[in-house]
Design a protein around this motif. Structure first.
Motif, PDB file in Angstrom:
ATOM      1  N   GLY A   1       0.804  -1.257  -0.049  1.00  0.00           N
ATOM      2  CA  GLY A   1       0.105   0.201  -0.018  1.00  0.00           C
ATOM      3  C   GLY A   1       0.768   1.224   0.103  1.00  0.00           C
ATOM      4  N   THR A   2       1.902   1.352   0.606  1.00  0.00           N
ATOM      5  CA  THR A   2       2.820   2.430   0.747  1.00  0.00           C
ATOM      6  C   THR A   2       3.358   2.494  -0.778  1.00  0.00           C
ATOM      7  OG1 THR A   2       3.233   2.080   3.049  1.00  0.00           O
ATOM      8  CG2 THR A   2       5.058   3.475   1.570  1.00  0.00           C
ATOM      9  N   ALA A   3       3.895   1.762  -1.216  1.00  0.00           N
ATOM     10  CA  ALA A   3       4.476   1.655  -2.541  1.00  0.00           C
ATOM     11  C   ALA A   3       3.387   2.366  -3.639  1.00  0.00           C
ATOM     12  CB  ALA A   3       5.017   0.300  -3.002  1.00  0.00           C
ATOM     13  N   GLN A   4       2.228   1.672  -3.412  1.00  0.00           N
ATOM     14  CA  GLN A   4       1.097   1.964  -4.348  1.00  0.00           C
ATOM     15  C   GLN A   4       0.551   3.425  -4.048  1.00  0.00           C
ATOM     16  OE1 GLN A   4      -1.868  -1.047  -4.148  1.00  0.00           O
ATOM     17  NE2 GLN A   4      -3.552   0.054  -5.242  1.00  0.00           N
ATOM     18  N   GLN A   5       0.718   3.937  -2.961  1.00  0.00           N
ATOM     19  CA  GLN A   5      -0.056   5.081  -2.735  1.00  0.00           C
ATOM     20  C   GLN A   5       1.172   6.287  -3.270  1.00  0.00           C
ATOM     21  OE1 GLN A   5       0.563   8.117  -0.666  1.00  0.00           O
ATOM     22  NE2 GLN A   5       2.369   7.390   0.121  1.00  0.00           N
ATOM     23  N   GLU A   6       2.495   5.893  -2.856  1.00  0.00           N
ATOM     24  CA  GLU A   6       3.724   6.754  -3.693  1.00  0.00           C
ATOM     25  C   GLU A   6       3.433   7.013  -5.069  1.00  0.00           C
ATOM     26  OE1 GLU A   6       6.518   9.494  -4.194  1.00  0.00           O
ATOM     27  OE2 GLU A   6       5.428   9.083  -2.179  1.00  0.00           O
TER      28      GLU A   6
ATOM     29  N   GLY B   1       0.750   6.648  -6.938  1.00  0.00           N
ATOM     30  CA  GLY B   1      -0.448   7.411  -7.097  1.00  0.00           C
ATOM     31  C   GLY B   1      -0.041   8.803  -7.082  1.00  0.00           C
ATOM     32  N   ALA B   2       0.787   8.993  -5.904  1.00  0.00           N
ATOM     33  CA  ALA B   2       0.937  10.643  -5.634  1.00  0.00           C
ATOM     34  C   ALA B   2       1.908  11.053  -6.796  1.00  0.00           C
ATOM     35  CB  ALA B   2       1.730  10.449  -4.247  1.00  0.00           C
ATOM     36  N   ALA B   3       2.694  10.404  -7.269  1.00  0.00           N
ATOM     37  CA  ALA B   3       3.721  10.869  -8.180  1.00  0.00           C
ATOM     38  C   ALA B   3       2.880  11.056  -9.516  1.00  0.00           C
ATOM     39  CB  ALA B   3       4.636   9.727  -8.463  1.00  0.00           C
TER      40      ALA B   3
ATOM     41  N   ARG C   1      -0.368  11.588  -9.844  1.00  0.00           N
ATOM     42  CA  ARG C   1      -1.295  12.819  -9.757  1.00  0.00           C
ATOM     43  C   ARG C   1      -0.640  14.278  -9.538  1.00  0.00           C
ATOM     44  NH1 ARG C   1      -6.076  12.596  -6.451  1.00  0.00           N
ATOM     45  NH2 ARG C   1      -6.247  14.746  -7.219  1.00  0.00           N
ATOM     46  N   TYR C   2       0.439  14.242  -8.782  1.00  0.00           N
ATOM     47  CA  TYR C   2       1.248  15.576  -8.650  1.00  0.00           C
ATOM     48  C   TYR C   2       2.428  15.773  -9.014  1.00  0.00           C
ATOM     49  CZ  TYR C   2      -2.706  14.779  -5.432  1.00  0.00           C
ATOM     50  OH  TYR C   2      -3.917  14.943  -4.928  1.00  0.00           O
ATOM     51  N   ARG C   3       3.044  14.628  -9.945  1.00  0.00           N
ATOM     52  CA  ARG C   3       4.502  15.031 -10.381  1.00  0.00           C
ATOM     53  C   ARG C   3       4.964  14.665 -11.729  1.00  0.00           C
ATOM     54  NH1 ARG C   3       5.023  12.815  -4.960  1.00  0.00           N
ATOM     55  NH2 ARG C   3       6.294  10.946  -5.788  1.00  0.00           N
ATOM     56  N   THR C   4       3.953  14.619 -12.466  1.00  0.00           N
ATOM     57  CA  THR C   4       4.194  14.173 -13.810  1.00  0.00           C
ATOM     58  C   THR C   4       3.916  15.640 -14.781  1.00  0.00           C
ATOM     59  OG1 THR C   4       1.914  13.921 -14.573  1.00  0.00           O
ATOM     60  CG2 THR C   4       2.905  12.067 -13.769  1.00  0.00           C
ATOM     61  N   ALA C   5       4.418  15.628 -15.992  1.00  0.00           N
ATOM     62  CA  ALA C   5       4.218  16.791 -17.047  1.00  0.00           C
ATOM     63  C   ALA C   5       2.810  17.048 -17.418  1.00  0.00           C
ATOM     64  CB  ALA C   5       5.468  16.489 -17.941  1.00  0.00           C
ATOM     65  N   PHE C   6       1.989  16.113 -17.207  1.00  0.00           N
ATOM     66  CA  PHE C   6       0.592  16.440 -17.515  1.00  0.00           C
ATOM     67  C   PHE C   6      -0.075  17.534 -16.940  1.00  0.00           C
ATOM     68  CE2 PHE C   6       0.571  11.528 -18.116  1.00  0.00           C
ATOM     69  CZ  PHE C   6       1.105  11.614 -19.521  1.00  0.00           C
ATOM     70  N   THR C   7      -0.776  18.571 -17.659  1.00  0.00           N
ATOM     71  CA  THR C   7      -1.783  19.460 -17.148  1.00  0.00           C
ATOM     72  C   THR C   7      -2.649  18.784 -16.322  1.00  0.00           C
ATOM     73  OG1 THR C   7      -3.195  19.354 -19.166  1.00  0.00           O
ATOM     74  CG2 THR C   7      -1.165  20.867 -19.463  1.00  0.00           C
TER      75      THR C   7
ATOM     76  N   THR D   1       1.323   5.546 -19.626  1.00  0.00           N
ATOM     77  CA  THR D   1       1.167   4.278 -19.438  1.00  0.00           C
ATOM     78  C   THR D   1       1.250   3.916 -18.038  1.00  0.00           C
ATOM     79  OG1 THR D   1       3.673   3.511 -19.651  1.00  0.00           O
ATOM     80  CG2 THR D   1       2.349   3.310 -21.723  1.00  0.00           C
ATOM     81  N   ALA D   2       1.949   4.403 -17.257  1.00  0.00           N
ATOM     82  CA  ALA D   2       1.863   4.398 -15.864  1.00  0.00           C
ATOM     83  C   ALA D   2       0.526   4.883 -15.085  1.00  0.00           C
ATOM     84  CB  ALA D   2       3.211   5.131 -15.116  1.00  0.00           C
ATOM     85  N   LEU D   3       0.142   5.939 -15.620  1.00  0.00           N
ATOM     86  CA  LEU D   3      -1.205   6.431 -14.878  1.00  0.00           C
ATOM     87  C   LEU D   3      -2.176   5.313 -15.467  1.00  0.00           C
ATOM     88  CD1 LEU D   3      -2.585  10.047 -15.545  1.00  0.00           C
ATOM     89  CD2 LEU D   3      -4.205   7.918 -16.042  1.00  0.00           C
ATOM     90  N   VAL D   4      -2.415   5.016 -16.758  1.00  0.00           N
ATOM     91  CA  VAL D   4      -3.313   4.039 -17.167  1.00  0.00           C
ATOM     92  C   VAL D   4      -3.322   2.803 -16.302  1.00  0.00           C
ATOM     93  CG1 VAL D   4      -4.375   2.703 -19.218  1.00  0.00           C
ATOM     94  CG2 VAL D   4      -3.519   4.960 -19.385  1.00  0.00           C
TER      95      VAL D   4
END
Length: 184
Positions: free
Chosen positions: A59-64, A66-68, A70-76, A165-168
């Protein structure tokens, strides 16, 4: 369908679960405007976040991750929410749809755009959003054809295709977990 698990309340958590709970409830998802409730009235985490507590190491790895995403990609914000909502539509994931449609509305998605996304129709999106939408739909169907790869990599770059691909994959994993555990 009835949920297969009762959400864990804060008083029931082990030390490892409580540490993960604190990261989720106090992290970036809990900061800024709240477009959907992260916790229920009894303090239990909602949606996939309660499930993450069942295995704190995973769960810790999964939530991290997810946070990356949601909040640390180049996507708008719009590109990210478009892709997330396409995953929610493809896998018929009510929690992901509810929570991310609220976010999408807050960042300017119109009702007609949300209806089109629910139907996996990205024809009304152009530019980078259109590329993200078409690539996400292709990934959800199978793979990127050479033509789709060329369009996506030319617009998003190789790094952007990797992030997509990571997001999907991440949101598809959440949809699977929500479905298996019957989380509404």
């Amino acid at each position: 369908m009835a949920p297969r698990l009762r959400p864990l309340t804060p008083s029931e958590l082990t030390t490892e679960q409580a540490a993960l709970y604190a990261v989720i409830a106090g992290g970036p998802r809990a900061q800024g405007p709240q477009h959907f409730a992260l916790t229920s009235g009894d303090g239990s985490l909602r949606g996939p976040f309660d499930l993450m507590l069942r295995s704190p190491a995973v769960g810790t790895a999964q939530q991290e991750l997810g946070a990356a995403i949601r909040y640390r990609t180049a996507f708008t914000d719009r590109m990210r929410e478009l892709a997330i909502l396409l995953v929610a539509a493809r896998w018929d994931s009510p929690f992901e749809r509810e929570s991310h449609e609220a976010i999408a509305r807050a960042i300017g998605f119109r009702d007609d755009e949300l209806a089109a996304i629910r139907a996996l129709d990205v024809s009304g999106f152009d530019g980078e959003e259109g590329v993200v939408g078409r690539a996400a739909v292709a990934l959800l169907e199978d793979d990127l054809s050479d033509e789709a790869w060329a369009a996506a990599s030319a617009t998003l770059g190789v790094d952007g295709v990797f992030e997509l691909t990571a997001l999907v994959g991440y949101y598809s994993m959440l949809a699977l977990q929500l479905r298996v555990f019957r989380v509404g």
